[in-house]
Design an enzyme around this catalytic site. Structure first.
Site, mmCIF file in Angstrom:
data_model
loop_
_atom_site.group_PDB
_atom_site.id
_atom_site.type_symbol
_atom_site.label_atom_id
_atom_site.label_comp_id
_atom_site.label_asym_id
_atom_site.label_seq_id
_atom_site.Cartn_x
_atom_site.Cartn_y
_atom_site.Cartn_z
ATOM 1 N N GLY A 20 -0.266 12.306 28.026
ATOM 2 C CA GLY A 20 -1.111 13.090 28.911
ATOM 3 C C GLY A 20 -0.587 14.493 29.110
ATOM 4 O O GLY A 20 0.246 14.990 28.348
ATOM 5 N N GLU A 24 -3.216 22.412 23.920
ATOM 6 C CA GLU A 24 -3.789 22.703 22.611
ATOM 7 C C GLU A 24 -3.055 21.986 21.479
ATOM 8 O O GLU A 24 -3.653 21.668 20.444
ATOM 9 C CB GLU A 24 -3.780 24.214 22.364
ATOM 10 N N GLY A 25 -1.769 21.721 21.671
ATOM 11 C CA GLY A 25 -1.031 20.970 20.660
ATOM 12 C C GLY A 25 -1.591 19.568 20.486
ATOM 13 O O GLY A 25 -1.792 19.091 19.362
ATOM 14 N N HIS A 26 -1.833 18.886 21.602
ATOM 15 C CA HIS A 26 -2.441 17.554 21.532
ATOM 16 C C HIS A 26 -3.832 17.625 20.908
ATOM 17 O O HIS A 26 -4.208 16.776 20.090
ATOM 18 C CB HIS A 26 -2.578 16.948 22.936
ATOM 19 N N GLN A 138 4.846 17.730 14.744
ATOM 20 C CA GLN A 138 6.130 18.051 14.129
ATOM 21 C C GLN A 138 7.138 18.605 15.136
ATOM 22 O O GLN A 138 8.331 18.648 14.848
ATOM 23 C CB GLN A 138 5.929 19.083 13.005
ATOM 24 N N GLN A 143 11.385 12.138 16.455
ATOM 25 C CA GLN A 143 10.499 11.043 16.815
ATOM 26 C C GLN A 143 9.577 10.689 15.657
ATOM 27 O O GLN A 143 9.358 9.504 15.362
ATOM 28 C CB GLN A 143 9.662 11.438 18.035
ATOM 29 N N LEU A 174 4.099 24.563 22.311
ATOM 30 C CA LEU A 174 3.350 23.997 23.421
ATOM 31 C C LEU A 174 3.914 22.628 23.782
ATOM 32 O O LEU A 174 4.208 21.815 22.924
ATOM 33 C CB LEU A 174 1.869 23.882 23.062
ATOM 34 N N SER A 176 3.854 19.645 27.309
ATOM 35 C CA SER A 176 3.416 19.320 28.665
ATOM 36 C C SER A 176 4.439 19.797 29.694
ATOM 37 O O SER A 176 4.088 20.159 30.822
ATOM 38 C CB SER A 176 3.199 17.811 28.801
#
Length: 283
Positions: A20, A24-26, A138, A143, A174, A176
């Site tokens: 959540g 913009e990355g998501h 990336q 991860q 970007l 969260s």
């Protein structure tokens, strides 16, 4: 979620797992997913098992209503937002863990148990969504490598797709967590990418010694008044083994605190002939 998935016939189902606080990355992940898949599922779940600090977990940005509106505007088919009780019912005691070098260094060293939490929740989400493709950024390069390893080792049929990092106009990746930065911290945070990019440019100009490039990143971050470097390392982008000298492909990765906010970033350094060690220096 399972009932919806069981009814899907024909065309690929794509999946974007998130915690959540969408930005913009998501959304770039959802757009890539939409371009390649007939149906798009996005999960929003702040996974408690990957946090090392209760305070960090509590502070993590949450706004499900805003996230839902953004995903609806992008044409996402399903928003899956399970509760803690659903994901980790009473007595929960099963975990999935990737061992070895992939999880030993970088964030794995500074955040014990973090990747066990990541791989556990992603494996559970894969079971529930049964995606044909799953999309990850990336920016979280370690991860991404860990999840690819897990998918291979566990014989998942899902294709893991990495999407390039989306950056602000000043280069800051970007995240969260950027919403937690003060104005002064936000100004300093842009130095994280600047330091990594400076190492990349130095490598392109001929520097091949990893310790020189790492020291350059560290000096730039440590010179900031309100920043604390956690790590700056050059590693193989596939195995995450530390590099003494640059290869044709080397990942420069760093994590730093700006105030109390921890940010990570990385750049891929690609050099023709790097394996031949043109630079005369030694470490």
């Amino acid at each position: 979620m399972r009932r919806w998935r069981s009814r899907q016939r024909g065309g690929a189902v794509g999946f974007v797992p998130t915690m959540g606080g969408l930005h913009e990355g998501h959304l770039s992940l959802t757009r890539a997913c939409r371009a390649e898949c007939a149906r798009v599922v996005v999960s929003v779940y702040v996974n408690p098992t990957q946090f090392n600090s209760a305070d960090d977990l509590c502070r993590y940005p949450r706004n499900l209503e805003r996230d839902a509106a953004a995903l609806e505007a992008e044409g996402v088919n399903i928003l899956f937002a399970p509760s803690d009780k659903e994901m980790y019912p009473a007595g929960y005691s099963t975990y999935v863990e990737v061992e070895g070098q992939l999880t030993a260094g970088l964030c794995g060293a500074s955040r014990p148990g973090h990747f066990r939490g990541v791989t556990t929740v992603v494996s559970k989400l894969f079971h529930l969504v049964c995606p044909d493709r799953a999309y990850f950024g990336q920016k979280d390069a370690q991860q991404l490598a860990v999840i690819r390893r897990m998918a291979l080792d566990m014989n998942w049929s899902v294709q893991i797709v990495g999407i390039p990092t989306v950056r602000d106009s000043d280069g800051l990746a970007l995240s969260s967590r950027n919403a937690l930065l003060s104005k002064s911290e936000r100004r300093q945070a842009r130095e994280l990418y600047a330091a990594l990019d400076a190492a990349r440019r130095s490598a392109l100009e001929g520097e091949r010694r990893a310790f020189v490039l790492q020291n350059g990143i560290a000096e730039r971050i440590n010179a900031l008044e309100n920043a604390r470097l956690e790590y700056a390392e050059l590693v193989d982008p596939d195995t995450f083994e530390p590099c003494a000298s640059l290869k044709k492909r080397t990942l420069a990765a760093a994590a730093a605190y700006f105030g109390s906010v921890r940010l990570i970033d990385n750049v891929l350094i690609e050099i023709d002939g790097a394996a031949h060690g043109e630079h005369g220096g030694t470490s």
